[in-house]
Write a protein that holds these residues in place. Structure first.
Motif, mmCIF file in Angstrom:
data_model
loop_
_atom_site.group_PDB
_atom_site.id
_atom_site.type_symbol
_atom_site.label_atom_id
_atom_site.label_comp_id
_atom_site.label_asym_id
_atom_site.label_seq_id
_atom_site.Cartn_x
_atom_site.Cartn_y
_atom_site.Cartn_z
ATOM 1 N N LEU A 48 0.835 -1.206 0.000
ATOM 2 C CA LEU A 48 0.000 0.000 0.000
ATOM 3 C C LEU A 48 0.868 1.254 0.000
ATOM 4 O O LEU A 48 0.518 2.265 -0.620
ATOM 5 C CB LEU A 48 -0.942 -0.010 1.203
ATOM 6 N N ARG A 49 1.983 1.184 0.694
ATOM 7 C CA ARG A 49 2.932 2.315 0.643
ATOM 8 C C ARG A 49 3.533 2.433 -0.755
ATOM 9 O O ARG A 49 3.753 3.542 -1.248
ATOM 10 C CB ARG A 49 4.033 2.116 1.687
ATOM 11 N N GLU A 50 3.800 1.293 -1.364
ATOM 12 C CA GLU A 50 4.309 1.296 -2.737
ATOM 13 C C GLU A 50 3.287 1.941 -3.675
ATOM 14 O O GLU A 50 3.649 2.716 -4.563
ATOM 15 C CB GLU A 50 4.603 -0.133 -3.180
ATOM 16 N N ARG A 51 2.010 1.634 -3.459
ATOM 17 C CA ARG A 51 0.976 2.243 -4.289
ATOM 18 C C ARG A 51 0.915 3.748 -4.085
ATOM 19 O O ARG A 51 0.747 4.505 -5.054
ATOM 20 C CB ARG A 51 -0.388 1.623 -3.996
ATOM 21 N N GLU A 52 1.047 4.207 -2.857
ATOM 22 C CA GLU A 52 1.060 5.646 -2.588
ATOM 23 C C GLU A 52 2.187 6.331 -3.357
ATOM 24 O O GLU A 52 1.995 7.402 -3.937
ATOM 25 C CB GLU A 52 1.216 5.910 -1.096
ATOM 26 N N ASP A 53 3.361 5.702 -3.345
ATOM 27 C CA ASP A 53 4.504 6.273 -4.068
ATOM 28 C C ASP A 53 4.234 6.302 -5.572
ATOM 29 O O ASP A 53 4.569 7.283 -6.256
ATOM 30 C CB ASP A 53 5.767 5.461 -3.780
ATOM 31 N N LEU A 54 3.634 5.231 -6.089
ATOM 32 C CA LEU A 54 3.333 5.172 -7.521
ATOM 33 C C LEU A 54 2.282 6.208 -7.901
ATOM 34 O O LEU A 54 2.368 6.831 -8.967
ATOM 35 C CB LEU A 54 2.855 3.775 -7.908
ATOM 36 N N GLU A 55 1.280 6.388 -7.046
ATOM 37 C CA GLU A 55 0.246 7.391 -7.321
ATOM 38 C C GLU A 55 0.842 8.788 -7.349
ATOM 39 O O GLU A 55 0.489 9.609 -8.204
ATOM 40 C CB GLU A 55 -0.859 7.299 -6.267
ATOM 41 N N ILE A 176 -2.507 -6.501 -4.969
ATOM 42 C CA ILE A 176 -3.231 -6.149 -3.743
ATOM 43 C C ILE A 176 -4.391 -7.106 -3.478
ATOM 44 O O ILE A 176 -4.544 -7.585 -2.343
ATOM 45 C CB ILE A 176 -3.700 -4.682 -3.784
ATOM 46 N N PRO A 177 -5.227 -7.437 -4.478
ATOM 47 C CA PRO A 177 -6.289 -8.419 -4.211
ATOM 48 C C PRO A 177 -5.754 -9.764 -3.725
ATOM 49 O O PRO A 177 -6.374 -10.417 -2.878
ATOM 50 C CB PRO A 177 -6.977 -8.555 -5.570
ATOM 51 N N ALA A 178 -4.599 -10.188 -4.254
ATOM 52 C CA ALA A 178 -4.019 -11.462 -3.818
ATOM 53 C C ALA A 178 -3.612 -11.402 -2.346
ATOM 54 O O ALA A 178 -3.835 -12.358 -1.582
ATOM 55 C CB ALA A 178 -2.812 -11.818 -4.678
ATOM 56 N N LEU A 179 -3.034 -10.283 -1.934
ATOM 57 C CA LEU A 179 -2.644 -10.137 -0.536
ATOM 58 C C LEU A 179 -3.857 -10.009 0.377
ATOM 59 O O LEU A 179 -3.854 -10.517 1.507
ATOM 60 C CB LEU A 179 -1.736 -8.912 -0.365
ATOM 61 N N MET A 180 -4.906 -9.354 -0.105
ATOM 62 C CA MET A 180 -6.138 -9.254 0.694
ATOM 63 C C MET A 180 -6.741 -10.638 0.918
ATOM 64 O O MET A 180 -7.222 -10.947 2.022
ATOM 65 C CB MET A 180 -7.133 -8.333 -0.013
ATOM 66 N N ALA A 181 -6.700 -11.466 -0.110
ATOM 67 C CA ALA A 181 -7.222 -12.827 0.025
ATOM 68 C C ALA A 181 -6.385 -13.621 1.024
ATOM 69 O O ALA A 181 -6.924 -14.364 1.865
ATOM 70 C CB ALA A 181 -7.238 -13.519 -1.332
#
Length: 223
Positions: A48-55, A176-181
């Protein structure tokens, strides 16, 4: 124990697992059972931090696209003014309509990442054909390099943004969906392990977890 509803965002998983991990680790009878969930918690937090950086990077690259598009608009506008001067401001002149059949705004307000570069590419093709034209030759020789350079810069900025967008799509659609599962699997598994420890005390097991939905307190009514 309540599992996360289907529409729960991944960010909402972390506070619950953080609580349960610490609560389980704090109980001498259950300490250590939290390790698998703790690992998934860490992986989800990291991605999720990686996604923040990418965004953030995508926003920066989007700003560059807008800047390059503005530069291309300026060059297209400069060429249009020069062409208008050549045709004495007659927008019905075939030489003007060759480059701006629908007017200047049709080009400068086009979608910046694909449509406008394509329109300018068509203009550059026409310029190549008009290089030896006795009236248009000098004009297109001046503007063709400028438009070509500006267009190339837009395309390069757009390609850079597309890389960020693709990376974000992979995160949102797959990783992310894979980790949520995996998180849900470990969360449920932890409940089963705690139930085995406190088989005769289901209320105690429930206290190792926090609900995902806020429960409304029952309103008091007058007797």
């Amino acid at each position: 124990m309540e599992m996360p509803p289907e529409d729960t965002p991944p960010e909402a998983y972390l506070p619950r697992s953080a609580y349960s991990i610490s609560r389980v680790a704090a109980d001498p009878k259950t300490a250590g059972l939290e390790k698998p969930l703790e690992a998934i918690h860490g992986d989800l937090k990291k991605i999720l931090r990686e996604r923040e950086d990418l965004e953030e990077e995508a926003e920066k690259r989007s700003a560059v696209v807008d800047a390059r598009d503005s530069e291309l608009d300026e060059d297209v506008g400069g060429f249009e003014l020069s062409l208008l001067a050549l045709v004495t401001k007659n927008r019905e002149d075939p030489r003007y309509r060759r480059y701006f059949p629908e007017g200047l705004r049709e080009v400068t307000t086009a979608e910046p990442r694909k449509e406008e570069p394509e329109l300018v590419g068509d203009m550059l093709d026409s310029m190549t054909e008009d290089m030896n034209d006795p009236e248009l030759g000098s004009l297109v020789a001046t503007w063709a390099p400028k438009l070509s350079n500006s267009r190339s810069r837009v395309l390069a900025a757009s390609e850079s943004l597309a890389i960020s967008e693709k990376e974000l799509a992979v995160l949102d659609d797959k990783r992310i969906p894979a980790l949520m599962a995996a998180w849900r699997t470990e969360y449920k598994k932890l409940e089963g392990q705690l139930t085995a420890v406190y088989a005769s005390n289901p209320k105690k097991v429930a206290r190792f977890f926090k609900p995902f939905r806020k429960r409304n307190k029952a309103k008091k009514t007058d007797a």
